[in-house]
Design a protein around this motif. Structure first.
Motif, PDB file in Angstrom:
ATOM      1  N   ARG A   1     -22.614  62.257 -97.394  1.00 34.26           N
ATOM      2  CA  ARG A   1     -22.143  60.862 -97.386  1.00 34.26           C
ATOM      3  C   ARG A   1     -20.639  60.870 -97.141  1.00 34.26           C
ATOM      4  O   ARG A   1     -19.885  61.438 -97.928  1.00 34.26           O
ATOM      5  CB  ARG A   1     -22.418  60.204 -98.744  1.00 34.26           C
TER       6      ARG A   1
ATOM      7  N   ALA B   1     -22.712  58.263 -87.222  1.00 31.86           N
ATOM      8  CA  ALA B   1     -23.991  58.062 -87.922  1.00 31.86           C
ATOM      9  C   ALA B   1     -25.153  58.367 -86.979  1.00 31.86           C
ATOM     10  O   ALA B   1     -26.151  58.978 -87.376  1.00 31.86           O
ATOM     11  CB  ALA B   1     -24.084  56.629 -88.439  1.00 31.86           C
ATOM     12  N   ARG B   2     -24.990  57.971 -85.722  1.00 32.10           N
ATOM     13  CA  ARG B   2     -26.063  58.207 -84.747  1.00 32.10           C
ATOM     14  C   ARG B   2     -26.161  59.690 -84.422  1.00 32.10           C
ATOM     15  O   ARG B   2     -27.257  60.262 -84.378  1.00 32.10           O
ATOM     16  CB  ARG B   2     -25.794  57.401 -83.469  1.00 32.10           C
TER      17      ARG B   2
ATOM     18  N   THR C   1     -27.190  49.081 -84.723  1.00 28.86           N
ATOM     19  CA  THR C   1     -27.139  49.983 -85.880  1.00 28.86           C
ATOM     20  C   THR C   1     -28.531  50.278 -86.433  1.00 28.86           C
ATOM     21  O   THR C   1     -28.662  50.822 -87.532  1.00 28.86           O
ATOM     22  CB  THR C   1     -26.280  49.365 -86.998  1.00 28.86           C
TER      23      THR C   1
ATOM     24  N   GLY D   1     -31.714  51.804 -87.674  1.00 30.93           N
ATOM     25  CA  GLY D   1     -32.084  53.160 -88.079  1.00 30.93           C
ATOM     26  C   GLY D   1     -30.924  54.009 -88.552  1.00 30.93           C
ATOM     27  O   GLY D   1     -31.118  55.148 -88.986  1.00 30.93           O
ATOM     28  N   LEU D   2     -29.711  53.505 -88.484  1.00 19.40           N
ATOM     29  CA  LEU D   2     -28.554  54.308 -88.912  1.00 19.40           C
ATOM     30  C   LEU D   2     -28.276  54.081 -90.394  1.00 19.40           C
ATOM     31  O   LEU D   2     -28.497  53.000 -90.921  1.00 19.40           O
ATOM     32  CB  LEU D   2     -27.311  53.933 -88.103  1.00 19.40           C
ATOM     33  N   LYS D   3     -27.797  55.120 -91.042  1.00 20.96           N
ATOM     34  CA  LYS D   3     -27.479  54.998 -92.477  1.00 20.96           C
ATOM     35  C   LYS D   3     -26.032  54.545 -92.619  1.00 20.96           C
ATOM     36  O   LYS D   3     -25.118  55.364 -92.763  1.00 20.96           O
ATOM     37  CB  LYS D   3     -27.686  56.338 -93.165  1.00 20.96           C
ATOM     38  N   LEU D   4     -25.830  53.247 -92.549  1.00 24.56           N
ATOM     39  CA  LEU D   4     -24.487  52.686 -92.673  1.00 24.56           C
ATOM     40  C   LEU D   4     -24.441  51.756 -93.871  1.00 24.56           C
ATOM     41  O   LEU D   4     -25.343  50.945 -94.076  1.00 24.56           O
ATOM     42  CB  LEU D   4     -24.133  51.892 -91.410  1.00 24.56           C
ATOM     43  N   GLU D   5     -23.387  51.888 -94.662  1.00 29.28           N
ATOM     44  CA  GLU D   5     -23.240  51.025 -95.820  1.00 29.28           C
ATOM     45  C   GLU D   5     -21.839  50.423 -95.738  1.00 29.28           C
ATOM     46  O   GLU D   5     -20.931  51.065 -95.217  1.00 29.28           O
ATOM     47  CB  GLU D   5     -23.378  51.880 -97.087  1.00 29.28           C
TER      48      GLU D   5
ATOM     49  N   GLY E   1     -26.748  61.700 -88.176  1.00 35.41           N
ATOM     50  CA  GLY E   1     -27.691  61.175 -89.174  1.00 35.41           C
ATOM     51  C   GLY E   1     -27.147  61.113 -90.591  1.00 35.41           C
ATOM     52  O   GLY E   1     -27.886  60.845 -91.539  1.00 35.41           O
ATOM     53  N   ASP E   2     -25.858  61.374 -90.760  1.00 32.64           N
ATOM     54  CA  ASP E   2     -25.272  61.280 -92.104  1.00 32.64           C
ATOM     55  C   ASP E   2     -25.142  59.827 -92.519  1.00 32.64           C
ATOM     56  O   ASP E   2     -25.145  58.927 -91.692  1.00 32.64           O
ATOM     57  CB  ASP E   2     -23.856  61.871 -92.117  1.00 32.64           C
ATOM     58  N   GLU E   3     -24.973  59.639 -93.826  1.00 33.72           N
ATOM     59  CA  GLU E   3     -24.702  58.298 -94.312  1.00 33.72           C
ATOM     60  C   GLU E   3     -23.196  58.057 -94.214  1.00 33.72           C
ATOM     61  O   GLU E   3     -22.402  58.859 -94.713  1.00 33.72           O
ATOM     62  CB  GLU E   3     -25.154  58.182 -95.766  1.00 33.72           C
TER      63      GLU E   3
END
Lengths: 331, 331
Positions: B2, B25-26, B50, B52-56, B29-31
């Protein structure tokens, strides 16, 4: 004008040094006093057409070598071409001294054994004259004093201003401190204290500059300690060389780019010539009681001739007397 | 993994920063946790695909600006994207922090207000990773500490060795001191004292190097005070830019050279790309209790992505734990 040229200075001595002296004597008609081991110098001179030139040879039995420890050699080799040559200037028998020899050696012989510092000068400074695309920039110190006090930097600013004005013809030179940021609160303790001294002076002080502003000549004179100034000078030279090699290698890697490189070659040559420190000549040693120019160790004859031209400019500008008066006024 | 990304850091924020986060992220694959003013960030994110991407997104109400005084802003803006982001790392909610913001601000927020230094670390160092033709060279400090003591330089050597080994995969990194001459007796007082400390250590210390040797990678890790290191870094960048402009101008000045320049263009582009600091990513801040990467203020999306890659390498290399152990061993 009478200029002393050290025959034993350059990496390729005495060939490059003597050839440069002959070129200078021919071009300007000045008297050049060549100092070095007499038989060696005369043998070298015999290979040149010197008819009608004012060339004199003065013998010095010793040589301060590039790998000599400067202070030690300056103490031990009292009959070196540096001692003998600078004593001619000290004794009023010549107007300037030019050498491509060991920088530390020049500095030690000049300040401790022969010319000595101008009264009131705390430290002599090796002064870089950078031939940048935007014009010449004077940077000092580039190597004499790795550790400095704020008052040395102040004096460097005075001496650099005088050199830029009287030898290079720059009107009202802008003075800056080399720093890690433009803001007045940026810099090492040394820079911050020097800032205070310069701000209160009647020099044309414009503040701190970073290298990116120095290379586009936002100031005419840039003041720094001899360690950072040396890093600046050598990083500039090293980067230029690294880039040139990298571009050449990439151009040669393809047929089309090779052709392009061939066609663009004159442009590269012009850039190289314009930025070549050897085109300027050498590094004036400011603060000593006489004009001393230290040419690059790798000087060829042309570079030696250019260093002699630089010595002429400094003599014409009466730099030494101007520094004496300038420092007296600022005290 | 992360990784926290400061949305408010680059000169072109939040566009470049957010775009770089999406690319990272793409690709891996990390957050990626994007910290900044939530409405601004969400509006920017809306322009990207975005899915499917792990974005917060984590909200931070304040921004430390480029022209803020670092220490003051770090004290006053407690809800800045730097404070909020680094606290996520401090609290174990993320593995690394990446920002293109104000360098002094990053340093102050990291060392004084959030992550703080690893116990035993005297000073954190901003670390330059130079993508030279001969390979990557690690230089520290390049800006955090304008005034240094010999023991800081010793710790920089330890931290730089660990970074080169564990993040960059360099076996048994050669360590040198940046100096104004290769000989052990050359250098400022600082360099001479640091030499003594390094000589007696179990690091792979090879002595002093001048800039010309650094740029051809005669050492893998080069240690210096933050003032000289900053001069080195910025002179290298400034010279490269100045030369590029000078060559371009000279090439454009003639018809034949213009054609040559056109044909050789791919070669120039390759050199530019290879030496572009943005291709590396950013400057790791070594010595703090967490992985912090400071990207260039002028970063574009690609540069931000590269800085995130660099953060991943540092996390994978377990740099922080290695420095903790390394310094404990050397004490």
């Amino acid at each position: 004008m009478r200029i002393v040229l050290d025959a034993m200075g350059s990496d390729n001595h005495p060939a490059a040094d003597v050839a440069g002296a002959v070129m200078a004597a021919r071009e300007w008609g000045d008297e050049i006093i060549i100092v070095g081991q007499e038989d060696v110098v005369r043998r070298e001179l015999a290979g040149h057409d010197t008819a009608g030139l004012k060339l004199e040879v003065v013998h010095a039995s010793e040589v301060i070598e590039m790998d000599d420890k400067p202070a030690q050699a300056a103490r031990a080799k009292k009959d070196s071409s540096m001692h003998v040559g600078m004593n001619l200037v000290r004794d009023g028998k010549a107007d300037a001294y030019v050498t491509a020899g060991n920088t530390g050696g020049v500095l030690a012989v000049a300040t401790l054994h022969t010319l000595r510092r101008i009264p009131g000068v705390k430290r002599a400074a090796v002064t870089g004259i950078f031939p940048l695309p935007a014009g010449k920039v004077v940077v000092l110190d580039v190597g004499a004093n790795a550790d400095c006090k704020p008052e040395y930097l102040f004096q460097f600013a005075v001496m650099g201003t005088i050199y830029a004005r009287d030898a290079l013809g720059c009107e009202n030179p802008r003075v800056a401190l080399l720093s890690n940021g433009e803001e007045p609160y940026k810099g090492s303790l040394l820079v911050k204290e020097a800032y205070g001294l310069l701000e209160g002076s009647d020099l044309n002080f414009i503040g701190n500059l970073e290298p990116k502003e120095v290379v586009v000549r936002q100031a005419d004179v840039v003041v720094t300690d001899g360690f950072s100034g040396n890093v600046f000078m050598k990083t500039l030279e090293a980067t230029a060389k690294m880039l040139t090699v990298a571009i050449r290698d990439e151009i040669k890697a393809g047929v089309v780019t090779s052709l392009g490189g061939l066609l663009a070659k004159p442009a590269f040559a012009r850039v190289g010539k314009r930025l070549d420190p050897k085109e300027v000549g050498g590094l004036p040693l400011l603060g000593v009681n006489g004009v001393v120019i230290k040419a690059h160790g790798r000087s060829d004859a042309q570079a030696i001739k250019n260093a002699i031209r630089q010595a002429r400019e400094a003599v014409r500008g009466e730099i030494v007397e101007a520094i004496r008066q300038g420092l007296a006024r600022e005290e």
